[in-house]
Design a protein around this motif. Structure first.
Motif, PDB file in Angstrom:
ATOM      1  N   ARG A   1      34.746  22.944  16.717  1.00 20.90           N
ATOM      2  CA  ARG A   1      34.482  22.557  15.330  1.00 20.90           C
ATOM      3  C   ARG A   1      34.766  23.691  14.348  1.00 20.90           C
ATOM      4  NH1 ARG A   1      35.023  18.561  17.125  1.00 20.90           N
ATOM      5  NH2 ARG A   1      33.630  16.817  17.549  1.00 20.90           N
ATOM      6  N   PRO A   2      36.030  24.069  14.245  1.00 24.30           N
ATOM      7  CA  PRO A   2      36.336  25.122  13.274  1.00 24.30           C
ATOM      8  C   PRO A   2      36.248  24.571  11.850  1.00 24.30           C
ATOM      9  CG  PRO A   2      38.345  24.280  14.266  1.00 24.30           C
ATOM     10  CD  PRO A   2      37.209  23.578  14.945  1.00 24.30           C
ATOM     11  N   LYS A   3      36.149  25.465  10.914  1.00 25.81           N
ATOM     12  CA  LYS A   3      36.083  25.047   9.512  1.00 25.81           C
ATOM     13  C   LYS A   3      37.434  24.452   9.088  1.00 25.81           C
ATOM     14  CE  LYS A   3      35.175  26.837   4.936  1.00 25.81           C
ATOM     15  NZ  LYS A   3      35.083  28.026   4.125  1.00 25.81           N
ATOM     16  N   ILE A   4      37.343  23.396   8.293  1.00 30.83           N
ATOM     17  CA  ILE A   4      38.560  22.718   7.821  1.00 30.83           C
ATOM     18  C   ILE A   4      38.518  22.680   6.301  1.00 30.83           C
ATOM     19  CG2 ILE A   4      39.713  20.468   7.699  1.00 30.83           C
ATOM     20  CD1 ILE A   4      38.511  20.000  10.579  1.00 30.83           C
ATOM     21  N   ALA A   5      39.579  23.065   5.657  1.00 34.09           N
ATOM     22  CA  ALA A   5      39.609  22.971   4.194  1.00 34.09           C
ATOM     23  C   ALA A   5      41.042  22.945   3.710  1.00 34.09           C
ATOM     24  CB  ALA A   5      38.858  24.145   3.574  1.00 34.09           C
ATOM     25  N   GLY A   6      41.207  22.442   2.487  1.00 39.19           N
ATOM     26  CA  GLY A   6      42.552  22.234   1.951  1.00 39.19           C
ATOM     27  C   GLY A   6      43.166  23.465   1.328  1.00 39.19           C
ATOM     28  N   TYR A   7      42.952  24.607   1.934  1.00 40.32           N
ATOM     29  CA  TYR A   7      43.653  25.801   1.458  1.00 40.32           C
ATOM     30  C   TYR A   7      44.082  26.632   2.658  1.00 40.32           C
ATOM     31  CZ  TYR A   7      38.904  27.612   2.120  1.00 40.32           C
ATOM     32  OH  TYR A   7      37.681  27.913   2.640  1.00 40.32           O
ATOM     33  N   PRO A   8      45.121  27.462   2.466  1.00 42.40           N
ATOM     34  CA  PRO A   8      45.620  28.237   3.611  1.00 42.40           C
ATOM     35  C   PRO A   8      44.633  29.311   4.072  1.00 42.40           C
ATOM     36  CG  PRO A   8      46.963  28.636   1.633  1.00 42.40           C
ATOM     37  CD  PRO A   8      45.937  27.640   1.263  1.00 42.40           C
ATOM     38  N   PHE A   9      44.754  29.690   5.326  1.00 43.30           N
ATOM     39  CA  PHE A   9      43.913  30.734   5.938  1.00 43.30           C
ATOM     40  C   PHE A   9      42.439  30.384   5.942  1.00 43.30           C
ATOM     41  CE2 PHE A   9      47.677  33.184   4.581  1.00 43.30           C
ATOM     42  CZ  PHE A   9      48.116  33.515   5.859  1.00 43.30           C
ATOM     43  N   THR A  10      42.147  29.108   6.118  1.00 38.93           N
ATOM     44  CA  THR A  10      40.753  28.711   6.289  1.00 38.93           C
ATOM     45  C   THR A  10      40.242  29.294   7.598  1.00 38.93           C
ATOM     46  OG1 THR A  10      41.336  26.622   5.279  1.00 38.93           O
ATOM     47  CG2 THR A  10      39.207  26.736   6.377  1.00 38.93           C
ATOM     48  N   THR A  11      41.083  29.191   8.611  1.00 38.41           N
ATOM     49  CA  THR A  11      40.667  29.672   9.922  1.00 38.41           C
ATOM     50  C   THR A  11      41.116  31.105  10.080  1.00 38.41           C
ATOM     51  OG1 THR A  11      41.048  27.441  10.731  1.00 38.41           O
ATOM     52  CG2 THR A  11      40.745  29.157  12.392  1.00 38.41           C
ATOM     53  N   LEU A  12      40.158  31.978  10.380  1.00 41.76           N
ATOM     54  CA  LEU A  12      40.503  33.388  10.534  1.00 41.76           C
ATOM     55  C   LEU A  12      40.335  33.848  11.971  1.00 41.76           C
ATOM     56  CD1 LEU A  12      38.860  34.730   7.283  1.00 41.76           C
ATOM     57  CD2 LEU A  12      41.269  34.238   7.704  1.00 41.76           C
ATOM     58  N   ILE A  13      39.744  33.004  12.769  1.00 40.59           N
ATOM     59  CA  ILE A  13      39.538  33.365  14.162  1.00 40.59           C
ATOM     60  C   ILE A  13      39.951  32.189  15.029  1.00 40.59           C
ATOM     61  CG2 ILE A  13      37.707  35.066  13.816  1.00 40.59           C
ATOM     62  CD1 ILE A  13      35.702  32.827  14.210  1.00 40.59           C
ATOM     63  N   PRO A  14      40.568  32.448  16.156  1.00 41.00           N
ATOM     64  CA  PRO A  14      40.977  31.332  17.013  1.00 41.00           C
ATOM     65  C   PRO A  14      39.750  30.630  17.578  1.00 41.00           C
ATOM     66  CG  PRO A  14      41.965  33.412  17.739  1.00 41.00           C
ATOM     67  CD  PRO A  14      40.922  33.754  16.728  1.00 41.00           C
ATOM     68  N   SER A  15      39.869  29.343  17.831  1.00 43.02           N
ATOM     69  CA  SER A  15      38.784  28.708  18.575  1.00 43.02           C
ATOM     70  C   SER A  15      39.367  27.944  19.747  1.00 43.02           C
ATOM     71  CB  SER A  15      37.955  27.808  17.675  1.00 43.02           C
ATOM     72  OG  SER A  15      38.788  26.875  17.066  1.00 43.02           O
ATOM     73  N   LEU A  16      38.539  27.748  20.730  1.00 38.87           N
ATOM     74  CA  LEU A  16      38.952  27.105  21.966  1.00 38.87           C
ATOM     75  C   LEU A  16      38.187  25.800  22.135  1.00 38.87           C
ATOM     76  CD1 LEU A  16      38.730  29.946  24.644  1.00 38.87           C
ATOM     77  CD2 LEU A  16      40.798  28.904  23.732  1.00 38.87           C
ATOM     78  N   GLY A  17      38.847  24.818  22.684  1.00 42.78           N
ATOM     79  CA  GLY A  17      38.148  23.575  22.966  1.00 42.78           C
ATOM     80  C   GLY A  17      38.631  22.974  24.275  1.00 42.78           C
ATOM     81  N   MET A  18      37.772  22.196  24.884  1.00 39.01           N
ATOM     82  CA  MET A  18      38.137  21.523  26.132  1.00 39.01           C
ATOM     83  C   MET A  18      38.531  20.095  25.792  1.00 39.01           C
ATOM     84  SD  MET A  18      38.085  22.060  29.446  1.00 39.01           S
ATOM     85  CE  MET A  18      36.826  23.232  29.907  1.00 39.01           C
TER      86      MET A  18
END
Ligand SMILES: Nc1nc2c(ncn2[C@@H]2O[C@H](COP(=O)(O)OP(=O)(O)OP(=O)(O)O)[C@@H](O)[C@H]2O)c(=O)[nH]1
Ligand SMILES: [Mg+2]
Length: 347
Positions: free
Chosen positions: A183-200
């Motif tokens: 459940r990474p953060k989602i938003a309508g601008y670039p570089f919302t995600t600053l860290i990778p996340s992993l999911g199964m």
């Protein structure tokens, strides 16, 4: 999941215990021989990989690790106890290097894999070892060896089957949140995600694979622009790349541009990355007016990379066949024998 992908730590092994100077004292034996015991070995510092932890975040609180020293030898030939080892648990996928020169000490991939990063000092010999015909009463014993002090860098490189790459705002985080429990953060601008996340991803009842949202790729990333190389290194270890492209942001007269920007960065960072299997996925086809654009983009992309899909991560259009396709590619690449009922990446 909090994700910290680099840490600097200091490790110090235990000093060896000193050897002991001592002589036998017995009634009626005026000059007993030497009986000083040896010092115990100092504890080692060991780094060990475990899947129980997933990030290096705890190393922002604790950075210094010290093993116990060996106990000194004592009289009556009693050796000192060995110092306890210090064991540092790190996530699987952690690369250990020497801070000063970048020399690789070990890449810890498999569960339980470990490496001694600072060896405990040898215990000193007691005086009984130094008795000789000329000197029957040595008043000398050896000191324990000092421990080692080392500065180390820990770097976590993600182990995932599928890595989602693409320009900022393409919808990478939206896609991983629809396919997995991440459940990474989602938003309508670039570089919302600053860290990778992993999911199964549960592909079928008994087949799962790991997907990673790899943020931060833009033009120049391969040479360190933006979050740049910091995250490109994670791409190195994923088996398959899912290259996500926002079709609603495409310009009709240059449909290949986003695809090529990312591929240039992959090649600049590591030419082998551009050889990796890519699944190209056009996203946001729910947006009005994108259907002709999507059709044209597919036609333009196919000669470069035949494996092209179209989805809407937001509404879910096309996700089921895409999930099944990814599962079958992972299955092919792993021989199908990993990650059944639960998964152990790269074992
Ligand atoms: N209409 C539509 N919007 C979408 C779709 N997928 C994502 N979005 C929107 O696009 C924006 C960016 O989505 P993210 O998932 O944060 O994109 P990202 O690629 O992770 O972005 P960065 O982390 O900034 O690189 C958000 O406003 C999403 O709601 C889609 O399929 N359709
Ligand atoms: Mg994101």
């Amino acid at each position: 999941m909090k994700f910290i992908d680099e840490a600097l730590i200091t490790v110090e092994s235990g000093r060896g215990g000193n050897g002991c100077v001592s002589f036998r004292r017995e009634k009626y034996v005026p000059r007993g021989g030497p009986n000083g015991g040896d010092g115990g070995k100092g504890g080692d510092v060991i780094i060990r990989a475990t899947s129980r932890i997933s990030s290096l975040s705890e190393f922002s609180f604790k950075r210094h690790f010290k093993a116990q020293r060996g106990a000194h030898g004592r009289g009556k030939q009693q050796s000192g106890k060995q110092g306890k080892n210090a064991i540092i648990n790190v996530p699987r996928g952690t690369l250990v290097t020497e801070t000063e020169n970048g020399r690789v000490i070990k890449d810890l991939i498999h569960e339980g894999e470990s490496v001694v990063v600072a060896a405990g000092g040898r215990g000193g010999l007691g005086n009984r070892h130094f008795a000789s015909a000329r000197n029957r009463t040595p008043r000398y014993a050896q000191e324990g060896e000092t421990g080692q002090l080392r500065h180390l860098k820990l770097e976590l490189k993600i182990l995932a089957d599928v890595g989602i790459i693409g320009l900022p705002n393409a919808g990478k985080s939206t896609l991983i949140s629809k396919l997995s429990s991440a459940r990474p953060k989602i938003a309508g601008y670039p570089f919302t995600t600053l860290i990778p996340s992993l999911g199964m991803v549960d592909a079928t009842d008994n087949y799962r694979f790991i997907i990673a949202d790899i943020p931060g790729l833009i033009e120049g990333a391969g040479n360190g622009v933006g979050l740049g190389t910091r995250f490109l290194k994670h791409v190195e270890r994923t088996r398959i790349l899912l290259h996500l492209i926002d079709v609603s942001a495409m310009t009709p007269d240059d449909l290949l541009a986003p695809f090529e920007i990312i591929n240039r960065e992959l090649a600049a960072f590591n030419p082998q990355l551009s050889q990796k299997r890519q699944v190209v996925v056009l996203n946001k086809i729910d947006q009005p007016g994108t259907s002709t654009l999507a059709e044209k983009a597919i036609a333009a992309l196919r000669p470069r990379n035949p494996d092209v899909w179209a989805i809407s991560a937001l509404t879910g259009i096309g996700l089921d066949p895409l999930r099944a396709h990814l599962a079958s590619l992972v299955h092919q690449q792993t021989g199908g024998d990993n990650r059944r009922n639960g998964n152990d990446p790269l074992d």
